[in-house]
Design a protein around this motif. Sequence first.
Motif, PDB file in Angstrom:
ATOM      1  N   THR A 758       0.819  -1.209   0.000  1.00 39.75           N
ATOM      2  CA  THR A 758       0.000   0.000   0.000  1.00 39.75           C
ATOM      3  C   THR A 758       0.851   1.257   0.000  1.00 39.75           C
ATOM      4  OG1 THR A 758      -0.119  -0.071   2.416  1.00 39.75           O
ATOM      5  CG2 THR A 758      -1.929  -1.128   1.170  1.00 39.75           C
ATOM      6  N   ASN A 759       2.189   1.077   0.191  1.00 40.67           N
ATOM      7  CA  ASN A 759       3.052   2.259   0.294  1.00 40.67           C
ATOM      8  C   ASN A 759       4.357   2.153  -0.490  1.00 40.67           C
ATOM      9  OD1 ASN A 759       4.554   0.455   1.786  1.00 40.67           O
ATOM     10  ND2 ASN A 759       3.985   1.345   3.774  1.00 40.67           N
ATOM     11  N   LEU A 760       4.517   1.072  -1.241  1.00 39.36           N
ATOM     12  CA  LEU A 760       5.712   0.815  -2.048  1.00 39.36           C
ATOM     13  C   LEU A 760       6.960   0.523  -1.214  1.00 39.36           C
ATOM     14  CD1 LEU A 760       5.424   3.408  -4.982  1.00 39.36           C
ATOM     15  CD2 LEU A 760       5.036   0.952  -5.070  1.00 39.36           C
ATOM     16  N   ASN A 761       6.798   0.427   0.108  1.00 37.24           N
ATOM     17  CA  ASN A 761       7.936   0.104   0.972  1.00 37.24           C
ATOM     18  C   ASN A 761       7.819  -1.286   1.580  1.00 37.24           C
ATOM     19  OD1 ASN A 761       9.355   2.614   0.711  1.00 37.24           O
ATOM     20  ND2 ASN A 761       7.795   3.557   2.038  1.00 37.24           N
ATOM     21  N   ASN A 762       6.658  -1.586   2.065  1.00 36.70           N
ATOM     22  CA  ASN A 762       6.433  -2.878   2.703  1.00 36.70           C
ATOM     23  C   ASN A 762       5.624  -3.779   1.769  1.00 36.70           C
ATOM     24  OD1 ASN A 762       7.653  -1.999   5.191  1.00 36.70           O
ATOM     25  ND2 ASN A 762       5.759  -0.837   5.587  1.00 36.70           N
ATOM     26  N   TRP A 763       6.214  -4.944   1.427  1.00 40.59           N
ATOM     27  CA  TRP A 763       5.591  -5.842   0.454  1.00 40.59           C
ATOM     28  C   TRP A 763       5.263  -7.175   1.109  1.00 40.59           C
ATOM     29  CZ3 TRP A 763       4.481  -4.188  -4.425  1.00 40.59           C
ATOM     30  CH2 TRP A 763       5.088  -3.001  -4.843  1.00 40.59           C
ATOM     31  N   GLN A 764       4.127  -7.730   0.742  1.00 37.44           N
ATOM     32  CA  GLN A 764       3.769  -9.069   1.208  1.00 37.44           C
ATOM     33  C   GLN A 764       3.361  -9.948   0.029  1.00 37.44           C
ATOM     34  OE1 GLN A 764       0.372  -8.881   3.809  1.00 37.44           O
ATOM     35  NE2 GLN A 764      -1.030  -8.188   2.213  1.00 37.44           N
ATOM     36  N   LEU A 765       3.649 -11.241   0.165  1.00 37.70           N
ATOM     37  CA  LEU A 765       3.301 -12.185  -0.894  1.00 37.70           C
ATOM     38  C   LEU A 765       1.787 -12.355  -0.954  1.00 37.70           C
ATOM     39  CD1 LEU A 765       4.165 -14.345  -2.996  1.00 37.70           C
ATOM     40  CD2 LEU A 765       4.200 -15.987  -1.110  1.00 37.70           C
ATOM     41  N   LEU A 766       1.235 -12.140  -2.128  1.00 39.28           N
ATOM     42  CA  LEU A 766      -0.202 -12.318  -2.313  1.00 39.28           C
ATOM     43  C   LEU A 766      -0.535 -13.685  -2.905  1.00 39.28           C
ATOM     44  CD1 LEU A 766      -1.156  -8.840  -3.843  1.00 39.28           C
ATOM     45  CD2 LEU A 766      -1.240  -9.550  -1.438  1.00 39.28           C
ATOM     46  N   GLN A 767       0.270 -14.113  -3.870  1.00 34.29           N
ATOM     47  CA  GLN A 767      -0.081 -15.352  -4.560  1.00 34.29           C
ATOM     48  C   GLN A 767       1.102 -15.833  -5.390  1.00 34.29           C
ATOM     49  OE1 GLN A 767      -3.122 -16.300  -8.176  1.00 34.29           O
ATOM     50  NE2 GLN A 767      -4.005 -15.142  -6.486  1.00 34.29           N
ATOM     51  N   SER A 768       1.321 -17.135  -5.393  1.00 35.32           N
ATOM     52  CA  SER A 768       2.241 -17.753  -6.344  1.00 35.32           C
ATOM     53  C   SER A 768       1.415 -18.212  -7.536  1.00 35.32           C
ATOM     54  CB  SER A 768       2.972 -18.937  -5.705  1.00 35.32           C
ATOM     55  OG  SER A 768       3.873 -18.480  -4.722  1.00 35.32           O
ATOM     56  N   VAL A 769       1.695 -17.651  -8.696  1.00 33.12           N
ATOM     57  CA  VAL A 769       0.883 -17.903  -9.880  1.00 33.12           C
ATOM     58  C   VAL A 769       1.550 -18.977 -10.732  1.00 33.12           C
ATOM     59  CG1 VAL A 769      -0.113 -16.886 -11.960  1.00 33.12           C
ATOM     60  CG2 VAL A 769       0.083 -15.520  -9.866  1.00 33.12           C
ATOM     61  N   PRO A 770       0.917 -20.134 -10.906  1.00 34.89           N
ATOM     62  CA  PRO A 770       1.491 -21.146 -11.800  1.00 34.89           C
ATOM     63  C   PRO A 770       1.455 -20.667 -13.240  1.00 34.89           C
ATOM     64  CG  PRO A 770      -0.703 -21.810 -11.081  1.00 34.89           C
ATOM     65  CD  PRO A 770      -0.363 -20.574 -10.319  1.00 34.89           C
ATOM     66  N   LEU A 771       2.501 -20.981 -13.971  1.00 32.29           N
ATOM     67  CA  LEU A 771       2.601 -20.590 -15.370  1.00 32.29           C
ATOM     68  C   LEU A 771       2.525 -21.820 -16.247  1.00 32.29           C
ATOM     69  CD1 LEU A 771       5.559 -18.049 -15.073  1.00 32.29           C
ATOM     70  CD2 LEU A 771       3.108 -17.549 -14.977  1.00 32.29           C
ATOM     71  N   VAL A 772       1.727 -21.761 -17.273  1.00 27.95           N
ATOM     72  CA  VAL A 772       1.627 -22.827 -18.260  1.00 27.95           C
ATOM     73  C   VAL A 772       2.053 -22.254 -19.597  1.00 27.95           C
ATOM     74  CG1 VAL A 772       0.126 -24.521 -19.359  1.00 27.95           C
ATOM     75  CG2 VAL A 772      -0.295 -23.852 -16.986  1.00 27.95           C
ATOM     76  N   ASP A 773       3.087 -22.863 -20.195  1.00 24.76           N
ATOM     77  CA  ASP A 773       3.686 -22.280 -21.400  1.00 24.76           C
ATOM     78  C   ASP A 773       4.114 -20.845 -21.153  1.00 24.76           C
ATOM     79  OD1 ASP A 773       3.432 -24.542 -22.865  1.00 24.76           O
ATOM     80  OD2 ASP A 773       1.637 -23.920 -23.929  1.00 24.76           O
ATOM     81  N   GLY A 774       4.489 -20.535 -19.904  1.00 26.35           N
ATOM     82  CA  GLY A 774       4.938 -19.194 -19.562  1.00 26.35           C
ATOM     83  C   GLY A 774       3.823 -18.203 -19.301  1.00 26.35           C
ATOM     84  N   ASN A 775       2.553 -18.637 -19.344  1.00 20.63           N
ATOM     85  CA  ASN A 775       1.408 -17.754 -19.179  1.00 20.63           C
ATOM     86  C   ASN A 775       0.708 -17.997 -17.853  1.00 20.63           C
ATOM     87  OD1 ASN A 775       0.917 -16.483 -22.094  1.00 20.63           O
ATOM     88  ND2 ASN A 775       1.556 -18.609 -22.343  1.00 20.63           N
ATOM     89  N   GLY A 776       0.298 -16.912 -17.194  1.00 17.91           N
ATOM     90  CA  GLY A 776      -0.426 -17.031 -15.936  1.00 17.91           C
ATOM     91  C   GLY A 776      -1.468 -15.942 -15.787  1.00 17.91           C
ATOM     92  N   GLN A 777      -2.417 -16.161 -14.884  1.00 17.83           N
ATOM     93  CA  GLN A 777      -3.488 -15.201 -14.623  1.00 17.83           C
ATOM     94  C   GLN A 777      -3.516 -14.924 -13.121  1.00 17.83           C
ATOM     95  OE1 GLN A 777      -5.862 -14.080 -17.030  1.00 17.83           O
ATOM     96  NE2 GLN A 777      -7.022 -12.800 -15.621  1.00 17.83           N
ATOM     97  N   PHE A 778      -3.418 -13.642 -12.757  1.00 15.80           N
ATOM     98  CA  PHE A 778      -3.494 -13.251 -11.354  1.00 15.80           C
ATOM     99  C   PHE A 778      -4.832 -12.588 -11.082  1.00 15.80           C
ATOM    100  CE2 PHE A 778      -3.065  -9.744  -8.252  1.00 15.80           C
ATOM    101  CZ  PHE A 778      -2.862 -10.504  -7.108  1.00 15.80           C
ATOM    102  N   VAL A 779      -5.498 -13.034 -10.018  1.00 18.39           N
ATOM    103  CA  VAL A 779      -6.752 -12.424  -9.566  1.00 18.39           C
ATOM    104  C   VAL A 779      -6.577 -12.056  -8.106  1.00 18.39           C
ATOM    105  CG1 VAL A 779      -9.220 -12.728  -9.230  1.00 18.39           C
ATOM    106  CG2 VAL A 779      -8.097 -13.813 -11.179  1.00 18.39           C
ATOM    107  N   ASP A 780      -6.728 -10.787  -7.776  1.00 18.99           N
ATOM    108  CA  ASP A 780      -6.537 -10.319  -6.403  1.00 18.99           C
ATOM    109  C   ASP A 780      -7.844 -10.456  -5.626  1.00 18.99           C
ATOM    110  OD1 ASP A 780      -5.813  -9.188  -4.069  1.00 18.99           O
ATOM    111  OD2 ASP A 780      -5.100  -7.294  -4.896  1.00 18.99           O
TER     112      ASP A 780
END
Length: 796
Positions: A758-780
Motif C-alpha cells: 500500500t506504500n511501495l515500501n512494505n511488500w507481502q506475498l499475495l499469490q504464487s501464480v502457476p505458469l503454463v507455457d509461460g502464461n499465468g493469470q493473477f486475480v486479487d
Amino acid sequence: MLELGRGTSPRFVSWCVAMVLSLTLGLTQTIQAQIPNEPLETFVVTDGQVNALAINSNMLYFGGQFNFVGARTGSGVPVTATTGQAEAVYPSINGDVFTAVNDGQGGWFVGGSFSVAGGFLRTNLVHIRSDRTVDPNWAPVVAGGRVYSLILSAGTLYVGGGFTNVSGQTRNRLAALDSSSGALLSWNPNANSNVRTMALTSSNMYIGGEFTTLGAQTRNHIGAVDLTMGQLAAWNPGAGDWVYAMTLSAGHLYVGGYFTSMSGQSRGYAASFDLSTGSLDSWNPGASSDVWALDAYQNVIFMGGLFTAAGGSNRTNIAAVDATTGLATSWDARLSINSGGSWVTALKVYSNALYVGGIFQSIGGQPREMAAALDLTTANATAWDAKVNLQAWAFAGAGNTLYLGGQFGAAGCVTRTNLAAFDLLSGRVTSWSPSVAVRNGVPVNAMVIASNALFIGGYFNTVGGLTRSNLASLDLNTGAVLDWSPNPYNATIYSLATWSDRLFVGGTFNNISGIAQNYFAEFDLSTLMLTGWNPFVSGFVQAMAVDGDTLYIGGNFGTVSGQTRRRVATFDLTSETLTSWDAGLTTGQFVDAITVSSGKVYLGGYFSVINGSNRTNFVALDASTAQVLPLVANCDQPIYALAASSNYVFLGGNFRLINGQSRPFLVALDANANALTSWIPGPDQYPKSLRVQGNTLYSGGWFLHAGGETTISLAAFPLGLMGNPYIVTNSMQRPVSSAPQFRLVALGIPQASVLGSTNLNNWQLLQSVPLVDGNGQFVDTDSTTRPKRFYRISVP
C-alpha cells in the motif's frame, strides 16, 4: 537483480495510470532453477521420428524417418476453404483439438485437450472471436477430461466429452453453457463414461459414446435426453459397443462406431433410426470394421473409419453409401493404405466439398497428408491442401474459412525426406533439403558437424539422389552431397564423433572404404581417408563421446584391443591407445548413450551392475577413476539418450519409473544434489536424441506430446528464464464488484510470485501464480479490503 519499476519504464507507468485502477506494477527478476514442464511454443515438428540432432550457430539440423516438416502452428488453425492456406494471425492452441463449431459471428467454439489458447489459460474449451482473438471474458473451465463434441443452438453451447467438472460444478461428460457469457446451465444428463458424439433435433439431444448409463439408468453407448434439463428419454436401442459418430438426414439418425449389433439386430459398425418412431431402420451398409466419422449430403451418407469394405464394395477407410439402401455409390476416394496403417477420423461437407481428416498420404488421386478436400461428385482431390503433419479431427466453416483442428503440430508443412534444417532465430524451416532414401530401418541415426560439413550415419542407400550407403557428408550451407563415400557394407551406423582433425564412426559394419574393419573406424578429416588405427572392438559400437583428449565408446562388445572391456571403453586420443579406465560392467547387454560433464561420465543403456554396484540402466562414474558416484536413477527400462548441463543430467528412454517414481520417458537429475528433480514433461513416447545447447534442451524422438503440448517428434525445453517477463498490456481489468486481474508472461519458468503493497515500501506475498507455457493469470481476491494497492511480480 534487474528491477523494472515506476522510475525505469515511462511507457509501462503511463499504461498503469491509464487503467484507472490505481495500480502500479513492478517486476523483479532473479535466477530460477526449476525447469518448466512445457516445451517452447515456437519450434519445429515432423510427421515421423527424429533420431539425431546437430546445431551449428543458429541452425538446428535433424534426421530420422519423416516426410513432412513445419514450423509449429499449434493444433487449431483457420485456413481458407479453397486452398488450405493458413491465416497469418490466430491464437495458437498448445494441445489437441477434437471439435469446433461456428459461433454464428465468424468465430468458433473449440474443444479438445489443451490448457493454453492464444496466451490465455483455457481448460479444454475456448471461444475464438471473428477477429481471431481469444474472448477474454468467456472462460468456463472444463476439467477432468477432454472435449470431443460441441453443438451450438439458440444461445446454448452443448458440450460432450470425458470431463467430470465444469466451472467448479460436477458435470459428468455432458454440459450446457450460455454461449454469450460462458455460464454453466442446469442441463445435466450425467453419463458414466466418455461421450464421443451428439446430434440435435428440435426436441432431443442424441448422444453416443463409451458410456453404459445416462442419468443413472442403463443406456448402452447410445441414448437421448431433452434440451431443458437433460432428462432421459424413453428411447433405448442399445448398441453392442461404442458409438463414435452421428449425423442427421431426412428424418433419420445415422450412427457409426465399434458395434456389430444395434437394438439386438446385426449391424456392422453403422446403423440408422427413423426419428418419427425411434425404430431401427433396415439400412445396413455392412462396413468391415470401425466407423469413426459420418456426414450427409443429399441422399448420400459419407462414412470414414478403419474399414476396407462398405455397402457391398471395396472401399478403403472412406465410402459414400446410399442413405436408403446402404449400398455403395460409384463415388470412390481411392485412399491408399500406408505401410503403418491408415484411417479416417473426420468428415465434413462444406462449401461444395467433402473435407477429410485422418492418417493417409494419398487420396482422391493426389498426394495428401492427413487432411484433404474431395469433390462431392467425382471424389477427386481438390486443390485444397492444408499440409498438416498429423491427423485432422475437426472442420468448422465460417464463410470462406475453415477452422481446422486435430493432433497435428503444424499446418503448411514442406516436404523433407528424413533430413532437414530449422533456423532457430527466424523460426522457419530452411530450403536446405538433401533427401535420404529409406531402406528397412530408420534412415538417419547419427550426425556430427565438422569442416563445414554435416556427416550423417544410419541405414540408407541414397542421399540427394546419389548412391551413398549408410554414411555420407553434406555441405552445411547448400545441402550438396560431398564426394566422400566410404560405403560401410550392409551395416547400420549408430554413432559419430569428432576430435581435432579426426572423425570417428561406430556401427555394425565389418568393412568400410573397402577395408575389413569391425564396428569402429577413424577418418582423417583433411583427406577423408581411413587412418591406420584399428582398436579391434569385438562388437557393435552404439555410442561415443569425446571429452578433452579422451574418447569414450559404448555398445555390446566384450573386448577392445585384446583386453576385456564390457560394453564401454576409453582411449587416449593423443596416443590412440586403450586406457586403464574400466567401468566394470558385469551384467548387461549394451551401452546406448554416453555423455561427459564436469569430470563425470554418465552411461545409459541396458545393464544392472557396474563395478560391483547395482545400477539399473543408468550410472554416473568418476571420469578419472571410474568409481561409481552416488547419483542413483534406477530405470525400469533402457536408456537411449543422455545430455548434461552444468546442473542437470537428462535421461531419455523407454522407462516409466525412476527409483520407483513415475517419470515416463524423459527425466532430469540434479547433478549437484544427486537427486531426481520434480520435472515431469511426460512425453507419450521416448526420445532418441537429447542435446543441451546454451539455455535449451533439445529432444528428438517419436512422441506426439510433451508437457501437454502437441509437438510431434521434436521439443525444445527452456532451462531458465528467456527474455524479460511482462504484463500483457490489454489484460488488466477490474469488473464491477469483482477483483482486479491481469495476465503475466514469463517464458522458461514454472511460476511467478505476485506481491502487494500500500506504500511501495512494505511488500507481502499475495499469490504464487502457476505458469503454463509461460502464461499465468493473477486475480486479487483480497482487493476488497484495499482501496488502493501496488503490485510487484517476482520471478524467483
